[in-house]
Design an enzyme around this catalytic site. Structure first.
Site, PDB file in Angstrom:
ATOM      1  N   GLY A  32      -0.730   6.909 -11.357  1.00  0.00           N
ATOM      2  CA  GLY A  32      -1.075   7.587 -10.117  1.00  0.00           C
ATOM      3  C   GLY A  32      -0.573   9.021 -10.104  1.00  0.00           C
ATOM      4  O   GLY A  32      -0.783   9.788 -11.045  1.00  0.00           O
ATOM      5  N   ASP A  87       2.564   9.980 -10.119  1.00  0.00           N
ATOM      6  CA  ASP A  87       3.917  10.117 -10.678  1.00  0.00           C
ATOM      7  C   ASP A  87       4.137  11.430 -11.432  1.00  0.00           C
ATOM      8  O   ASP A  87       5.218  12.022 -11.331  1.00  0.00           O
ATOM      9  CB  ASP A  87       4.250   8.939 -11.603  1.00  0.00           C
ATOM     10  CG  ASP A  87       4.697   7.703 -10.839  1.00  0.00           C
ATOM     11  OD1 ASP A  87       5.294   7.858  -9.762  1.00  0.00           O
ATOM     12  OD2 ASP A  87       4.463   6.585 -11.328  1.00  0.00           O
ATOM     13  N   ASP A 143       0.873  -1.161   0.000  1.00  0.00           N
ATOM     14  CA  ASP A 143       0.000   0.000   0.000  1.00  0.00           C
ATOM     15  C   ASP A 143       0.909   1.209   0.000  1.00  0.00           C
ATOM     16  O   ASP A 143       1.924   1.246   0.715  1.00  0.00           O
ATOM     17  CB  ASP A 143      -0.927   0.024   1.212  1.00  0.00           C
ATOM     18  CG  ASP A 143      -2.029   1.067   1.047  1.00  0.00           C
ATOM     19  OD1 ASP A 143      -2.593   1.156  -0.059  1.00  0.00           O
ATOM     20  OD2 ASP A 143      -2.325   1.782   2.012  1.00  0.00           O
ATOM     21  N   SER A 144       0.577   2.151  -0.820  1.00  0.00           N
ATOM     22  CA  SER A 144       1.439   3.306  -0.979  1.00  0.00           C
ATOM     23  C   SER A 144       0.598   4.503  -1.333  1.00  0.00           C
ATOM     24  O   SER A 144      -0.574   4.382  -1.708  1.00  0.00           O
ATOM     25  CB  SER A 144       2.486   3.048  -2.069  1.00  0.00           C
ATOM     26  OG  SER A 144       1.862   2.663  -3.283  1.00  0.00           O
TER      27      SER A 144
END
Length: 204
Positions: free
Chosen positions: A160, A162, A72-73
Site C-alpha cells: 500500500g 508504506d 479497514d485502514s
C-alpha cells in the site's frame, strides 16, 4: 475443540501482517479466507473505517459461522483534507470494475501534493479493527500512526502506502523498517493489540 478465528481479507499483504501481529498475542488458530468456502466480499460502502471493518467482519461471520476479524485502514493526508481516508484502496479509480494497483494510488497522492512544502506534509495511517461473533456480538478498536509524507517512495517491506509514510521521530518510511519495528508502532498493530483482549474473552 480448536478455537478458530477468521481473518477476513483477500489482501495478501494485509493477511501476512494480521497473522504476524495476532499470532503471538492470541491463543487461537488463525485462518484466512482461503481456508473457508469462498464467498464474495461485500463492498466497502461505509463512511468510516469502523463502518467498513464491521461490514466485512459481519459478512464473514454470517457466511462462515466463525468468529471473524476484519480491518479497514488507510492513508490520511493533511494537505488533502485527510483524504484518501476510506477511499485509499480506490483512490486512483478502477478499470473494468477492478481496482488499480497500489503503485498507481501512491503515485496519484504524491502528484497531488507535489507542490506542498515539507512543513505541511503531515499525514499518517488510521485503522479500525472489528471482531464479530456468529451470535452477533461485536467490538471495534482503533489505531493511528502519525507521520509525514515523503516526496518519493522508499523501501520494499510492506504494501500500500508504506513506502511514503515516515512515522514521527523516524527518518525511514514504514516500508524501510523491519516488520517487528513497524508492527510495534503501526496503526494496525495498535488496533489489533487493543482488540486482542476481546478475542481472548470471546474465544476463551
Amino acid at each position: 475443540m480448536t478455537r478458530r478465528l477468521l481473518l477476513a481479507t483477500n489482501n495478501g499483504g494485509k493477511l501476512v501482517e494480521l497473522r504476524r501481529i495476532l499470532d503471538p498475542i492470541v491463543d487461537v488458530e488463525l485462518v484466512g479466507l482461503g481456508d473457508v468456502p469462498a464467498y464474495d466480499e461485500p463492498p466497502e460502502t461505509g463512511a468510516t473505517f469502523a463502518d467498513n471493518a464491521l461490514i466485512k467482519a459481519r459478512e464473514a461471520a454470517l457466511r462462515t459461522g466463525l468468529a471473524s476479524v476484519a480491518d479497514d485502514s488507510g492513508l490520511t493526508v493533511a494537505a488533502l483534507n485527510e483524504m484518501p481516508g476510506v477511499l485509499s484502496a480506490r483512490w486512483s479509480g478502477s478499470i473494468g470494475g477492478r481496482l488499480r494497483d497500489d503503485a498507481l494510488n501512491l503515485a496519484l497522492v504524491l502528484d497531488q501534493i507535489a507542490d506542498v512544502p515539507d512543513v505541511r506534509r503531515g499525514g499518517g495511517f488510521s485503522c479500525a479493527a472489528a471482531l464479530v461473533l456468529p451470535d452477533g456480538r461485536e467490538w471495534v478498536e482503533h489505531g493511528r500512526l502519525e507521520g509525514t509524507i515523503a516526496r518519493e517512495p522508499r523501501g520494499s517491506n510492506g504494501f500500500g502506502y508504506d513506502p511514503i509514510v515516515v512515522p514521527l521521530g523516524e527518518t525511514r518510511t514504514t516500508a524501510e523498517m523491519p516488520s517487528g519495528e513497524k508492527d510495534a508502532i503501526s496503526h494496525r498493530g495498535r488496533a489489533l493489540r487493543a482488540l486482542a483482549p476481546h478475542i481472548a474473552a470471546a474465544l476463551g
